[in-house]
Design a protein around this motif. Structure first.
Motif, PDB file in Angstrom:
ATOM      1  N   MET A   1      -5.624 -11.390 -11.387  1.00  0.00           N
ATOM      2  CA  MET A   1      -4.967 -11.210 -10.096  1.00  0.00           C
ATOM      3  C   MET A   1      -5.931 -10.527  -9.130  1.00  0.00           C
ATOM      4  O   MET A   1      -6.624  -9.597  -9.514  1.00  0.00           O
ATOM      5  N   ARG A   2      -6.007 -11.015  -7.910  1.00  0.00           N
ATOM      6  CA  ARG A   2      -6.931 -10.404  -6.936  1.00  0.00           C
ATOM      7  C   ARG A   2      -6.183 -10.028  -5.664  1.00  0.00           C
ATOM      8  O   ARG A   2      -5.629 -10.896  -5.001  1.00  0.00           O
ATOM      9  N   THR A   3      -6.152  -8.750  -5.344  1.00  0.00           N
ATOM     10  CA  THR A   3      -5.465  -8.315  -4.119  1.00  0.00           C
ATOM     11  C   THR A   3      -6.374  -8.553  -2.924  1.00  0.00           C
ATOM     12  O   THR A   3      -7.584  -8.776  -3.060  1.00  0.00           O
ATOM     13  N   ALA A   4      -5.782  -8.513  -1.742  1.00  0.00           N
ATOM     14  CA  ALA A   4      -6.547  -8.741  -0.519  1.00  0.00           C
ATOM     15  C   ALA A   4      -7.518  -7.594  -0.279  1.00  0.00           C
ATOM     16  O   ALA A   4      -7.249  -6.447  -0.638  1.00  0.00           O
ATOM     17  N   ASP A   5      -8.633  -7.931   0.379  1.00  0.00           N
ATOM     18  CA  ASP A   5      -9.635  -6.901   0.686  1.00  0.00           C
ATOM     19  C   ASP A   5      -9.035  -5.771   1.516  1.00  0.00           C
ATOM     20  O   ASP A   5      -9.453  -4.629   1.425  1.00  0.00           O
ATOM     21  N   ARG A   6      -8.060  -6.106   2.350  1.00  0.00           N
ATOM     22  CA  ARG A   6      -7.516  -5.071   3.243  1.00  0.00           C
ATOM     23  C   ARG A   6      -6.871  -3.935   2.451  1.00  0.00           C
ATOM     24  O   ARG A   6      -6.834  -2.801   2.918  1.00  0.00           O
ATOM     25  N   ILE A   7      -6.386  -4.247   1.253  1.00  0.00           N
ATOM     26  CA  ILE A   7      -5.784  -3.179   0.443  1.00  0.00           C
ATOM     27  C   ILE A   7      -6.852  -2.170   0.031  1.00  0.00           C
ATOM     28  O   ILE A   7      -6.661  -0.961   0.107  1.00  0.00           O
ATOM     29  N   ALA A   8      -8.000  -2.698  -0.357  1.00  0.00           N
ATOM     30  CA  ALA A   8      -9.087  -1.813  -0.780  1.00  0.00           C
ATOM     31  C   ALA A   8      -9.613  -0.986   0.386  1.00  0.00           C
ATOM     32  O   ALA A   8     -10.085   0.133   0.203  1.00  0.00           O
ATOM     33  N   SER A   9      -9.531  -1.530   1.610  1.00  0.00           N
ATOM     34  CA  SER A   9     -10.104  -0.784   2.735  1.00  0.00           C
ATOM     35  C   SER A   9      -9.120   0.199   3.365  1.00  0.00           C
ATOM     36  O   SER A   9      -9.473   0.944   4.265  1.00  0.00           O
ATOM     37  N   LEU A  10      -7.882   0.223   2.862  1.00  0.00           N
ATOM     38  CA  LEU A  10      -6.918   1.219   3.370  1.00  0.00           C
ATOM     39  C   LEU A  10      -7.156   2.548   2.669  1.00  0.00           C
ATOM     40  O   LEU A  10      -7.280   2.584   1.452  1.00  0.00           O
ATOM     41  N   PRO A  11      -7.169   3.641   3.428  1.00  0.00           N
ATOM     42  CA  PRO A  11      -7.184   4.933   2.741  1.00  0.00           C
ATOM     43  C   PRO A  11      -5.816   5.126   2.089  1.00  0.00           C
ATOM     44  O   PRO A  11      -4.844   4.529   2.532  1.00  0.00           O
ATOM     45  N   PRO A  12      -5.717   5.962   1.030  1.00  0.00           N
ATOM     46  CA  PRO A  12      -4.380   6.203   0.476  1.00  0.00           C
ATOM     47  C   PRO A  12      -3.513   6.831   1.565  1.00  0.00           C
ATOM     48  O   PRO A  12      -4.026   7.609   2.367  1.00  0.00           O
ATOM     49  N   TYR A  13      -2.229   6.448   1.660  1.00  0.00           N
ATOM     50  CA  TYR A  13      -1.394   7.017   2.714  1.00  0.00           C
ATOM     51  C   TYR A  13      -1.399   8.530   2.557  1.00  0.00           C
ATOM     52  O   TYR A  13      -1.200   9.061   1.468  1.00  0.00           O
ATOM     53  N   LEU A  14      -1.671   9.202   3.668  1.00  0.00           N
ATOM     54  CA  LEU A  14      -1.883  10.647   3.695  1.00  0.00           C
ATOM     55  C   LEU A  14      -0.952  11.413   2.758  1.00  0.00           C
ATOM     56  O   LEU A  14      -1.394  12.182   1.904  1.00  0.00           O
ATOM     57  N   PHE A  15       0.332  11.175   2.894  1.00  0.00           N
ATOM     58  CA  PHE A  15       1.271  12.010   2.150  1.00  0.00           C
ATOM     59  C   PHE A  15       1.441  11.534   0.710  1.00  0.00           C
ATOM     60  O   PHE A  15       1.860  12.300  -0.140  1.00  0.00           O
ATOM     61  N   ALA A  16       1.056  10.290   0.448  1.00  0.00           N
ATOM     62  CA  ALA A  16       1.109   9.814  -0.935  1.00  0.00           C
ATOM     63  C   ALA A  16       0.121  10.622  -1.780  1.00  0.00           C
ATOM     64  O   ALA A  16       0.419  11.036  -2.902  1.00  0.00           O
ATOM     65  N   GLU A  17      -1.064  10.871  -1.242  1.00  0.00           N
ATOM     66  CA  GLU A  17      -2.112  11.601  -1.949  1.00  0.00           C
ATOM     67  C   GLU A  17      -1.712  13.079  -2.133  1.00  0.00           C
ATOM     68  O   GLU A  17      -1.881  13.657  -3.208  1.00  0.00           O
ATOM     69  N   ILE A  18      -1.145  13.665  -1.086  1.00  0.00           N
ATOM     70  CA  ILE A  18      -0.696  15.061  -1.176  1.00  0.00           C
ATOM     71  C   ILE A  18       0.436  15.174  -2.199  1.00  0.00           C
ATOM     72  O   ILE A  18       0.454  16.085  -3.022  1.00  0.00           O
TER      73      ILE A  18
END
Ligand SMILES: *Cc1c(COP(=O)(O)O)cnc(C)c1O
Length: 385
Positions: A1-18
């Motif tokens: 399975m290969r996700t779109a490149d745009r997924i890789a170029s998104l930073p983790p959503y700010l509050f998801a990481e926190i």
């Protein structure tokens, strides 16, 4: 399975990481206090919950909602704009129901930005102004925001070659994360600039109801000519403690509203009609309810400002929003100071740099935590310094 490149170029959503980091601590039994996300801690007013209780029993509401929003909802939005700001917007052509402003912001990129097009984004701002561009292959130009310019995003210094490719500009005052407010002259310059460079100006007015010391935030649409170039986003989330309900609206320029509506009708099927009915009740609320909400945040603001003053952390006194934008002490970056506070005080404060390049050197403290916990958090920060 290969996700779109745009997924890789998104930073983790700010509050998801926190949330992930705090979750690890909490799993160890540590009492973590979050001054992170701006998510009101007080419940939705009872009158709104009751309206929802009635609306949920109406069988018609169990079917697909109207894409653009029920006529009764759009009428209520339009009447609220008139009552609150003296602004006339046509319910049919100049308003649109949103599943929260966040949804509207993200979909505006689909409606306005082709690959390679530029969006002018506040140097410190709501994360979706940036990630929305990544999603569609657009580019971001960060407009500088500094203490010296009052955190008013400087669109006028945008280089000509960037402007030639720009389609859309976001502004948001009262501002998240800096809590800065804008005056009429700034709005007028932004409108003239958008007109000159053929941009859609999007004003995200998520904090229109949260002002202090008698300050009542304005609508950009009060300004002459605004509707020719701009739309404005309003949300029930912060004004009525309704972040979980997902209901907001866009209003203003009819061409932009139509473009956004076209995108949305191909992606979502609108806001649950019962939630729209609850929001109609929200807009009909007594001004005293908003006054009480602002008084509560103002008390918390004063409490935190005083405590920060005592421990030598500088911050400008907010006139609006639910945030304090505090300078990190000498010798730290935004991220290293936020990290230290999480590690040593078990308090979550987002690094200013997570909101964009102009946020470096600051942290954002959210006031959506009960007073005792706020006091405890500041005491812990003091102890860690
Ligand atoms: C909270 C917030 C939003 C999101 O509001 P929703 O209507 O809950 O999606 C949008 N913009 C800014 C600046 C915010 O702070």
């Amino acid at each position: 399975m290969r996700t779109a490149d745009r997924i890789a170029s998104l930073p983790p959503y700010l509050f998801a990481e926190i949330d992930r980091k705090a979750g690890l601590k909490r799993a160890q039994g540590i009492d973590v206090i979050s001054l992170g996300i701006g998510d009101p801690d007080r419940p939705t007013p009872e009158r709104i919950v009751e309206a929802m209780g009635r609306a949920i029993h109406v069988p018609r509401n169990h079917q697909y909602p109207s894409y653009a929003g029920a006529p009764s909802y759009r009428k209520a939005c339009s009447e609220w704009m008139q009552r609150r700001f003296g602004v006339d917007v046509d319910p049919d052509t100049e308003t649109l129901a949103l599943i929260g402003s966040k949804e509207g912001i993200a979909h505006l990129f689909v409606a306005f930005v082709d690959p390679g097009d530029v969006t002018l984004v506040p140097g410190a701002g709501y994360p979706v102004y940036y990630t929305g561009g990544v999603m569609v292959g657009g580019e971001t130009y960060w407009m500088p925001m500094t203490e010296e310019n009052g955190f008013l995003a400087d669109f006028e210094s945008t280089p000509a070659d960037v402007l030639g490719r720009a389609k859309m500009m976001f502004l948001s005052y009262p501002n998240n994360p800096t809590s800065a407010i804008a005056n009429e002259a700034y709005f007028d310059r932004a409108i003239a600039f958008a007109r000159e460079h053929d941009l859609l100006l999007v004003h995200d007015n998520a904090y229109s109801e949260i002002g202090y010391d008698g300050y009542r935030p304005p609508s950009l649409l009060e300004r002459p000519g605004a509707r020719d170039v701009a739309i404005e986003l309003f949300s029930c989330s912060k004004a009525y403690n309704m972040t979980g309900w997902r209901v907001a609206f866009a209003c203003g320029n009819a061409k932009a509203i139509k473009a956004l509506s076209t995108v949305k009708s191909n992606i979502d099927s609108g806001v649950f009609t019962a939630v729209q009915d609850a929001a109609i009740e929200a807009f009909a609320g007594p001004p005293s309810e908003i006054d009480e909400l602002c008084a509560m945040y103002q008390r918390r603001r004063d409490l935190v400002m005083e405590a920060l003053g005592k421990i030598g952390i500088q911050a400008a006194m907010p006139k609006a929003t639910i945030y304090i934008w505090a300078k990190v002490p000498e010798g730290y970056t935004s991220a290293s100071f936020a990290e230290k506070i999480l590690e040593e005080a078990d308090v979550i404060v987002p690094a200013g740099s997570a909101y964009g390049p102009s946020g470096e050197g600051f942290i954002r403290i959210s006031l959506t935590t009960p007073d005792e916990r706020l006091e405890e958090a500041v005491a812990r920060i003091e102890a860690s310094l």
